[in-house]
Design a protein around this motif. Structure first.
Motif, short mmCIF file in Angstrom:
data_model
loop_
_atom_site.label_atom_id
_atom_site.label_comp_id
_atom_site.label_asym_id
_atom_site.label_seq_id
_atom_site.Cartn_x
_atom_site.Cartn_y
_atom_site.Cartn_z
N ARG A 2 0.84 -1.20 0.00
CA ARG A 2 0.00 0.00 0.00
C ARG A 2 0.87 1.24 0.00
NH1 ARG A 2 -0.20 2.44 5.03
NH2 ARG A 2 0.62 1.20 6.73
N VAL A 31 -17.66 -3.64 4.41
CA VAL A 31 -16.52 -2.93 3.82
C VAL A 31 -15.99 -3.79 2.68
CG1 VAL A 31 -14.26 -1.88 4.26
CG2 VAL A 31 -15.97 -1.98 6.09
N GLU A 32 -15.65 -3.18 1.57
CA GLU A 32 -15.15 -3.93 0.43
C GLU A 32 -13.76 -4.50 0.72
OE1 GLU A 32 -15.19 -1.45 -2.99
OE2 GLU A 32 -17.38 -1.40 -3.15
N GLY A 33 -13.51 -5.67 0.15
CA GLY A 33 -12.20 -6.29 0.29
C GLY A 33 -12.32 -7.80 0.35
N GLU A 38 -7.38 -6.26 3.51
CA GLU A 38 -7.90 -5.32 2.52
C GLU A 38 -9.06 -4.51 3.10
OE1 GLU A 38 -8.97 -7.31 -1.07
OE2 GLU A 38 -6.90 -7.86 -1.57
N ARG A 39 -9.92 -5.14 3.84
CA ARG A 39 -11.05 -4.42 4.43
C ARG A 39 -10.56 -3.42 5.49
NH1 ARG A 39 -16.40 -8.18 4.62
NH2 ARG A 39 -16.01 -9.38 2.73
N ARG A 42 -9.32 -0.29 3.91
CA ARG A 42 -10.43 0.58 3.50
C ARG A 42 -10.98 1.34 4.70
NH1 ARG A 42 -12.01 2.02 -1.43
NH2 ARG A 42 -14.22 1.58 -1.06
#
Length: 279
Positions: A2, A31-33, A38-39, A42
């Motif tokens: 990241r 939450v997307e991921g 990953e979540r 976000r």
């Protein structure tokens, strides 16, 4: 990898408020991921946008209203993974259940006593008024960890095993010296505030409901500002809508600062000190 942001130096990338905001109530769901990591990235990005200094995260995905013992461990593993690269911005609560007492005690020892988490989250498998929960509360209190109990008052009736603020009052009578957090203030916050009012070790969580005028003002008037905790319920709710509850309330600035993070830091200070952390 990241991209590095201002969060890597322990400060929010933006600071739209002058307050040290600690969010009591966040989830990896909503939450997307593809993965917990990953979540979590976000969630931190959203927190940066709103100037939130630190978040508490609990429960993995997917949820079950009556999780098996293995599911408790799996979801705690997901939160532990999410915390791995964000220990400067996030804390965790272990997901436990009085339907699985021995597993829950093991998870408290694994995740809180021997791990990075700072408390427990209880959801809806069994009401917290049930004495089966007592060993869980006793161990959590012994560790100076935070106890967070979801509560609700549904017009059509609660889910089987879903606690109300009244159930939390029953628990508090058995553990009068243990701080307990009344999650969502029961949803029906006017009733919830009145139910817990006479029990000074019960703190309320502002998270999850619409930002209705008068909620925070009533809580401060009836309970005192030192028993009111800001939370969002992200990703089920937006940080912005939940911050608005406190930013838009008619409060003394000292009370606003306490609600946004001062009270939570005070509650967590003993366990953070035991882990060598400073709020």
């Amino acid at each position: 990898m990241r991209a590095r942001t201002a969060t890597d130096q322990g400060t929010a990338a933006t600071d739209p408020t002058p307050y040290r905001v600690w969010d009591l109530h966040c989830h990896l769901s909503g939450v997307e991921g593809r993965t917990p990591s990953e979540r979590m990235a976000r969630l931190i990005a959203f927190a940066d946008r709103m100037g939130i200094e630190r978040i508490l995260v609990f429960m993995g995905f997917p949820w079950a209203t009556d999780p098996a013992a293995d599911d408790l461990r799996r979801q705690n593993d997901q939160v532990l993974e999410a915390l791995t690269h964000w220990n400067d911005r996030a804390l965790g609560l272990a997901y436990v259940s009085p339907a699985h007492v021995e597993t829950s005690l093991d998870e408290i020892n694994r995740c809180v006593r021997d791990g990075p988490m700072v408390g427990i989250k209880l959801w809806v498998a069994r009401r917290c008024s049930d004495p089966a929960i007592d060993p869980i509360i006793s161990l959590t209190h012994e560790l100076n960890a935070l106890t967070f109990q979801h509560t609700w008052l549904k017009a059509g009736g609660n889910l089987p095993g879903e606690s109300s603020p009244e159930d939390l009052v029953t628990l508090s009578r058995r553990f009068p010296d243990t701080p307990l957090v009344c999650g969502h203030t029961g949803g029906d916050w006017e009733r919830g505030i009145r139910m817990v009012r006479d029990h000074p070790k019960i703190f309320i969580d502002l998270a999850g409901s619409d930002p209705t005028a008068g909620f925070v003002e009533m809580a401060v008037r009836e309970l005192g500002a030192d028993r009111v905790l800001y939370g969002s319920d992200a990703g089920g709710r937006s940080f912005a809508s939940q911050l608005a509850k406190v930013l838009g309330a008619e409060l003394a600035e000292e009370d606003r600062r306490a609600i946004f993070g001062g009270n939570l830091r005070r509650l967590l200070r003993p366990i953070l000190a035991a882990k060598g952390l400073h709020p």
